[in-house]
Scaffold this motif. Structure first.
Motif, PDB file in Angstrom:
ATOM      1  N   GLY A  55       0.825  -1.196   0.000  1.00 41.73           N
ATOM      2  CA  GLY A  55       0.000   0.000   0.000  1.00 41.73           C
ATOM      3  C   GLY A  55       0.855   1.240   0.000  1.00 41.73           C
ATOM      4  N   HIS A  56       0.304   2.307  -0.547  1.00 43.68           N
ATOM      5  CA  HIS A  56       0.993   3.591  -0.505  1.00 43.68           C
ATOM      6  C   HIS A  56      -0.035   4.694  -0.321  1.00 43.68           C
ATOM      7  CE1 HIS A  56      -0.212   4.943  -4.567  1.00 43.68           C
ATOM      8  NE2 HIS A  56      -0.071   3.689  -4.924  1.00 43.68           N
ATOM      9  N   LEU A  57       0.432   5.853   0.096  1.00 42.04           N
ATOM     10  CA  LEU A  57      -0.460   6.978   0.329  1.00 42.04           C
ATOM     11  C   LEU A  57      -0.651   7.785  -0.946  1.00 42.04           C
ATOM     12  CD1 LEU A  57       0.788   8.207   3.820  1.00 42.04           C
ATOM     13  CD2 LEU A  57      -0.954   6.503   3.275  1.00 42.04           C
TER      14      LEU A  57
ATOM     15  N   PRO B 128      -4.696  14.628   8.940  1.00 42.83           N
ATOM     16  CA  PRO B 128      -4.776  15.815   8.081  1.00 42.83           C
ATOM     17  C   PRO B 128      -4.918  15.446   6.601  1.00 42.83           C
ATOM     18  CG  PRO B 128      -2.979  16.023   9.673  1.00 42.83           C
ATOM     19  CD  PRO B 128      -3.458  14.609   9.753  1.00 42.83           C
ATOM     20  N   TYR B 129      -5.580  16.328   5.849  1.00 44.25           N
ATOM     21  CA  TYR B 129      -5.589  16.199   4.382  1.00 44.25           C
ATOM     22  C   TYR B 129      -4.174  16.408   3.866  1.00 44.25           C
ATOM     23  CZ  TYR B 129     -10.675  16.768   4.690  1.00 44.25           C
ATOM     24  OH  TYR B 129     -12.004  16.600   4.987  1.00 44.25           O
ATOM     25  N   GLY B 130      -3.721  15.887   2.666  1.00 39.15           N
ATOM     26  CA  GLY B 130      -4.313  14.804   2.039  1.00 39.15           C
ATOM     27  C   GLY B 130      -3.531  13.523   2.270  1.00 39.15           C
ATOM     28  N   SER B 131      -4.218  12.633   2.828  1.00 38.75           N
ATOM     29  CA  SER B 131      -3.659  11.303   3.035  1.00 38.75           C
ATOM     30  C   SER B 131      -4.729  10.253   2.752  1.00 38.75           C
ATOM     31  CB  SER B 131      -3.086  11.141   4.451  1.00 38.75           C
ATOM     32  OG  SER B 131      -4.038  11.509   5.429  1.00 38.75           O
ATOM     33  N   GLY B 132      -4.872   9.944   1.459  1.00 36.66           N
ATOM     34  CA  GLY B 132      -5.622   8.765   1.064  1.00 36.66           C
ATOM     35  C   GLY B 132      -4.661   7.589   0.998  1.00 36.66           C
ATOM     36  N   ALA B 133      -5.173   6.426   0.632  1.00 37.33           N
ATOM     37  CA  ALA B 133      -4.299   5.258   0.533  1.00 37.33           C
ATOM     38  C   ALA B 133      -4.863   4.262  -0.469  1.00 37.33           C
ATOM     39  CB  ALA B 133      -4.125   4.588   1.895  1.00 37.33           C
ATOM     40  N   PHE B 134      -3.957   3.628  -1.208  1.00 35.63           N
ATOM     41  CA  PHE B 134      -4.285   2.520  -2.093  1.00 35.63           C
ATOM     42  C   PHE B 134      -3.556   1.290  -1.579  1.00 35.63           C
ATOM     43  CE2 PHE B 134      -2.740  -0.217  -5.537  1.00 35.63           C
ATOM     44  CZ  PHE B 134      -3.943  -0.663  -6.056  1.00 35.63           C
ATOM     45  N   ILE B 135      -4.275   0.160  -1.479  1.00 42.12           N
ATOM     46  CA  ILE B 135      -3.677  -1.093  -1.023  1.00 42.12           C
ATOM     47  C   ILE B 135      -4.077  -2.194  -1.982  1.00 42.12           C
ATOM     48  CG2 ILE B 135      -3.370  -2.674   0.930  1.00 42.12           C
ATOM     49  CD1 ILE B 135      -5.180   0.521   1.618  1.00 42.12           C
ATOM     50  N   CYS B 136      -3.088  -2.939  -2.484  1.00 43.37           N
ATOM     51  CA  CYS B 136      -3.397  -4.104  -3.319  1.00 43.37           C
ATOM     52  C   CYS B 136      -3.004  -5.373  -2.567  1.00 43.37           C
ATOM     53  CB  CYS B 136      -2.700  -4.040  -4.674  1.00 43.37           C
ATOM     54  SG  CYS B 136      -0.912  -4.071  -4.631  1.00 43.37           S
TER      55      CYS B 136
END
Length: 651
Positions: free
Chosen positions: A161-163, A417-425
């Motif tokens: 995963g990464h942010l 805090p914004y922006g910290s979304g995340a994608f995880i595979c």
């Protein structure tokens, strides 16, 4: 605790939450100030001890020079003006704010981000961020564990995963990865890669499962590594020239005329970022097929029918998106049913990735995790609530670990805090297809080990330069509050309980005002987001109902031209559209509200409703015996009676 009467008896309190936030009243100002001063001084000492033999470059007398003093004066003036202007900001910290998906920030994340900012790490690679790149990769593994993905870097099929800046970019990354993995076996066939057991035709190659696609990629890598340098360069060149990343969408599908451009399937409740993502990737908005819902949750029967049609017409499907906590209604799609539909579809030769958009609901997964990472039973989870989780909701969270990828937003229910979304595979090995350089084909040139590979993070992610401070905030927060029910889970536990209390109070509210206003929670909450539909008694017009809700919302929305203190509460609105609801749900909701569906038209094609995001853990203030939920409904009742009185006097 009774959902309707939260102060019937006093429960033993865990005061951990009391240290988590600056607080609605700034109660923890001393704690935050101590942290900031301590670590600012520590940063200054670090600078002074880097090479203590170097003399100070800024002389001690500079602070008294007129130029210095003039600059300081200008800086102070602008900062004071900014500080004054920011007082018009939305008061996310207050339990009176129940509008959008924002709340107070967790102190560990806030302090970690502020602590890291002066170091200004750039997480594009370890050359620019030797510490925080590793923290970002570790944060991805923390989230993977929360979701039920393999999370041990020693495992060959470990998750990754990464942010990202937010959920939109994470969703785009999911599309990128799914398309790269689907198209790669087709490229191998086109290049005539020898000694590989390749699918018989392009359709079969494009419909390999995620696991089979990764296995083929691994086989190709091992075969290539065994060749001489000249052979390796030759075959690398041939395969690269056939890849979709080289040819582009137009070139790739022109070279493979038996393949059609794939669809992305998503429920009508899906976030608009999916439309943006398909446009950005070049697939086009027409390739997004929105599926009907049942109670604003993806309808499994509709999905199965669509997949049968696609298999029959040989229409490829790139991905099916399930939503874990819709941003409008908080509803949770049946992820287990989506996986079952894919399994059935494989028997017809049609396969696709399953991605979960859990931008909102991802951190609710902490409620379903034991401290050792194992899944809690529904009975164990339900012991803390009145109705949550329903069997369907528990089944959805239990199925997360079998999906291919997930979007999670730490800056939503992670309170960061914004922006910290995340994608995880689920399986990091597929990420090699996204590498901007072709390192994935040369094992000798690829850094040894999982963590070493991703220290050149910029090769794999959509961004280039990116903040390492955000990664520090996420990682440290997860260390202070591990992602299980006993630690981080205390936060969503408090807010889901508040949602149950809110739902029960809304039902009482509907009875109390039954002579004046029809009030209805259109969908029982799956999470900590509750909507409320309203219509004055005697009115059958959608236009009039919408005007009524707009007037209410005017008292609930932020107005930068008025002092914040003039607002008692802050809320938001969304809408119910018949094309999203379907005829059965539309009939049910409109009948309960006394509305005539015939009053819908081009100018009023949807029904406005109030939307309440219950993130603040102090909505029920045990310390002072205050329920802000009760206070909100008292306020709402007063406002509606005023509006009804005004309407009556005008008629």
């Amino acid at each position: 605790m009774s959902a309707a009467q939260p102060f019937d008896h006093v429960e033993p309190r865990d005061h951990t939450l009391d240290a988590c936030f600056l607080g609605p009243y700034g109660e923890n100002d001393t704690l935050l100030e101590k942290l900031l001063v301590e670590f600012l001084r520590d940063h200054v000492y670090w600078r002074r001890n880097f090479h203590p033999e170097d003399p100070p470059a800024i002389g001690t007398g500079a602070a008294h020079h007129p130029d210095y003093l003039a600059f300081e004066s200008r800086m102070r003036r602008e900062l004071h003006q900014l500080s004054a202007a920011l007082k018009k900001s939305v008061p996310f910290h207050s339990p009176r704010y129940i509008g959008h998906m924002a709340s107070d920030l967790l102190l560990p994340g806030l302090a970690a981000q502020m602590l890291t900012l002066p170091y200004n790490p750039n997480n594009v690679s370890e050359d620019a961020a030797p510490v925080t790149v590793d923290l970002e990769v570790q944060a991805g593994l923390q989230l993977a564990r929360m979701l039920g993905y393999p999370h041990d870097p020693a495992q060959e099929a470990c998750a990754f995963g990464h942010l990202t800046s937010g959920g939109t970019l994470a969703n785009y990354q999911a599309l990128r990865l799914a398309l790269a993995l689907k198209a790669f076996p087709v490229a191998l066939r086109a290049a005539g890669a020898p000694e590989l057991a390749l699918p018989a035709d392009d359709w079969s190659a494009f419909n390999l499962s995620t696991a089979d696609g990764i296995a083929l990629l691994e086989t190709w890598q091992h075969w290539l590594a065994a060749q001489t340098p000249a052979q390796r360069a030759h075959w690398l060149h041939r395969v690269e020239n056939e890849r979709i990343e080289q040819l582009g969408l137009a070139g790739f599908f022109a070279a493979h005329p038996q393949l059609r451009v794939p669809l992305v399937l998503a429920p009508v409740t899906a976030h608009y970022s999916w439309s943006k993502g398909l446009k950005l990737l070049g697939l086009g908005r027409d390739q997004l097929e929105l599926l009907p819902t049942d109670g604003m949750r993806l309808d499994p029967a509709a999905l199965r029918d669509t997949l049968e049609r696609c298999a029959r017409e040989r229409q490829p499907v790139l991905m099916c998106v399930a939503v874990l906590g819709g941003t409008e209604y908080g509803t949770i799609d049946p992820i287990d049913a989506v996986l079952a539909a894919r399994q059935a579809s494989r028997g017809r030769g049609l396969d696709f990735a399953v991605h979960v958009d859990a931008a909102w609901g991802g951190y609710l997964a902490t409620l379903f995790r034991n401290e050792d990472g194992s899944l809690r039973t529904r009975e164990e989870v339900a012991a803390d609530y009145v109705q949550f989780p329903t069997p369907a909701v528990h089944a959805a969270f239990a199925a997360l670990g079998e999906t291919d990828s997930v979007t999670v937003d730490p800056h939503k229910l992670g309170y960061l805090p914004y922006g910290s979304g995340a994608f995880i595979c689920r399986d990091h090995r597929a990420m090699t297809l996204l590498a901007e350089r072709a390192d994935y084909v040369f094992h000798a040139a690829t850094p040894a080990g999982y963590l070493a590979r991703y220290r050149s993070l910029g090769q794999f992610i959509p961004e280039g330069s990116k903040s390492g401070a955000a990664a520090a905030a996420v990682y440290v927060t997860h260390r202070v509050l591990p992602l299980d029910h006993a630690h981080f889970g205390a936060l969503p536990r408090a807010t889901v309980r508040a949602a149950e209390t809110f739902h029960a109070r809304a039902q009482r509210f509907a009875l109390e005002l039954a002579d004046d206003v029809h009030a209805l929670v259109p969908f029982a909450p799956d999470s900590n987001l509750v909507c409320l539909a309203l219509n004055p008694c005697g009115n059958t017009s959608v236009a009039a109902a919408n005007a009524f809700v707009r007037e209410l919302h005017d008292t609930l929305r932020c107005d930068p031209h008025q002092p914040l203190q003039t607002k008692e509460f802050f809320g938001s609105v969304t809408s119910l559209r018949p094309d999203m609801l379907g005829p059965v749900q539309t009939s049910r909701i409109f009948a309960a509200l006394g509305l005539d569906t015939a009053s819908l038209g081009p100018d009023e094609d949807r029904l406005l409703i109030l939307r309440h995001t219950l993130m603040n853990p102090y909505l029920i203030d045990h310390e002072n015996g205050i329920s802000y939920i009760d206070r909100y409904f008292d306020f709402l009742g007063r406002r509606m009676r005023m509006l009804r009185g005004g309407a009556t006097s005008q008629t």
